[in-house]
Design a protein around this motif. Sequence first.
Motif, PDB file in Angstrom:
ATOM      1  N   ASP A  61      -1.620  12.037 -28.252  1.00  0.00           N
ATOM      2  CA  ASP A  61      -2.395  11.582 -27.097  1.00  0.00           C
ATOM      3  C   ASP A  61      -2.869  12.797 -26.305  1.00  0.00           C
ATOM      4  N   ARG A  63      -3.286  14.130 -22.200  1.00  0.00           N
ATOM      5  CA  ARG A  63      -2.776  13.819 -20.869  1.00  0.00           C
ATOM      6  C   ARG A  63      -3.289  14.793 -19.817  1.00  0.00           C
ATOM      7  N   ILE A 183      -2.057   9.504 -19.107  1.00  0.00           N
ATOM      8  CA  ILE A 183      -2.528   9.414 -20.491  1.00  0.00           C
ATOM      9  C   ILE A 183      -4.013   9.062 -20.478  1.00  0.00           C
TER      10      ILE A 183
END
Length: 397
Positions: A61, A63, A183
Motif C-alpha cells: 500500500d 501511506r 492509507i
Amino acid sequence: MSPQLSQETLTYEQIQKLNNAYQMAVEVHGKGNFPTLKVQMQDLVQKVYGKLQENDIAIVDVRVNGSLASYIVGDSEQNHLSYNDIDLIFSVNLKTDEQLLKLKDLVIQCLLTYLPKEANLDRLSFAALTDAYVSKLVKVWSPTGDKWTLVTLSNNDGMNLELKFVDTMKRKYQFSVDSFQIILDSLMQFHQLSSAEMSEDFYPTVTVESVYGDYKEALYHLNKKLICTRSPQEIRGGGLLKYCDLLARGYTPECTVSHVETLERLMCSRFFIDYSDTQSQYQKLDSYLINHFGRDFPLMLLYLKKLLVVVNTSTVCLMGHERRQALDLISQMAYHVECEVERQRAVESDHFYMTYSQQNNKFNPFYDSYNYVHHHHYYSFHPTHAFYINPCLQHVY
C-alpha cells in the motif's frame, strides 16, 4: 493492539484536507544551475507506483505519514497545526538488497519527467541528479531486521518531499503524535476511476492507522499537545531532536516528572551513542534544522534553547569534556541563529540599513536577505575550527 483500536475512517472534512494536499504542487529545488521542479504529489505517487510495478517490486500500500497526517486527523484550527513536509511511505516486499538499491534510481527516473523540455538528458547522470535534488538518502538492510530506504527531495523552505520504501521496520514511530499513517490507495483509485468532483455524497472511504497502537489515545495526545511514547529505549538517536522540537512547539510530557527524567536520559544516551563525535552531531543537527524549520528563525532559536537545557540536565553517558563539546556545539549554533533573529527584528523596526537604495532603487547584495535565508549554513561552523562569527552579523551586537 487490534485493528479496531488502531484504525479509524476519515471524515469527509479530513478527506478534503487530504485531497487538497494530494493535488498540491511542491517545489523541488536543485543545486547550482539545476532548475526548480514543480511536482504534484498525486502525479509523483502514480509515477513511482508505476515504476515499482515495472520492476516487479510488490506493493502492499501507499501511506501518508508525519506532520501532514497529523495535520489531517488533528484539530488543526484549535491547535494551529500545520505541516512542513510531505512524508510518503511505499510499503513493499523486497526480495534482495539489489532491489533496495534500485529504489533511489526509480525516484530519479520519475524526476527526469519534470525537467524542462530543453534539458539535455543525455548529459545528465543519475549521480548528478541525485546530488542536485536529493538532500537525504538512507538505506537500511538487515537480513533478519529492518529493510527500508529513504529518499528526501530538497526544498529550501523546509517543505521536503520524503519517499520512504519499507519492507520491514521494527520501530515505525517516535511519539504517539507522529504515529498516524493514512492509507492512500482508495483515494488513488478514486481519481484513477472517476473524473467527477468529490462531494459530501460522493467520496472514497479512507482509513487511518496509528502505529502507536491506540488511535483514540494518540489523537487525544495530538489535540491536547501531549508527548507520550512506548519503549523509549527503542527510539533511535533522532528521537531527542524530535522531542525538543515538540517542546518548542508547545507540547508537554504526559508522564510524571520522574518518567520525564528517565525518558530524557534514555534519548540523550541513544543520541550520543548513534552520533558519538562532534562532526556527526553537528551534521545531524544541521540537517534537522534545515529540514524542519525552513525560515522560522525564532522557532529555531527556541528549539535550540530547549535542546541545550535537555542535553545539559539529562546527559549522563559522556565524559566531562565530551559533554562540554556537545553543549558548546548547540550554544554556538543558537548564537548564530539569534544573530539572524536580531537582524530580522532590526529590519522590521527600520534600524537597519535599507535593502534598496533610496537614490537609485538598486538592490544592495550585501544586505540581501537571500544571503541569510536561502544559504542554509548562515549559522554553520566547522566544529573543529575556532568559533567564527559572520562579519555581516556582527553589527547586531
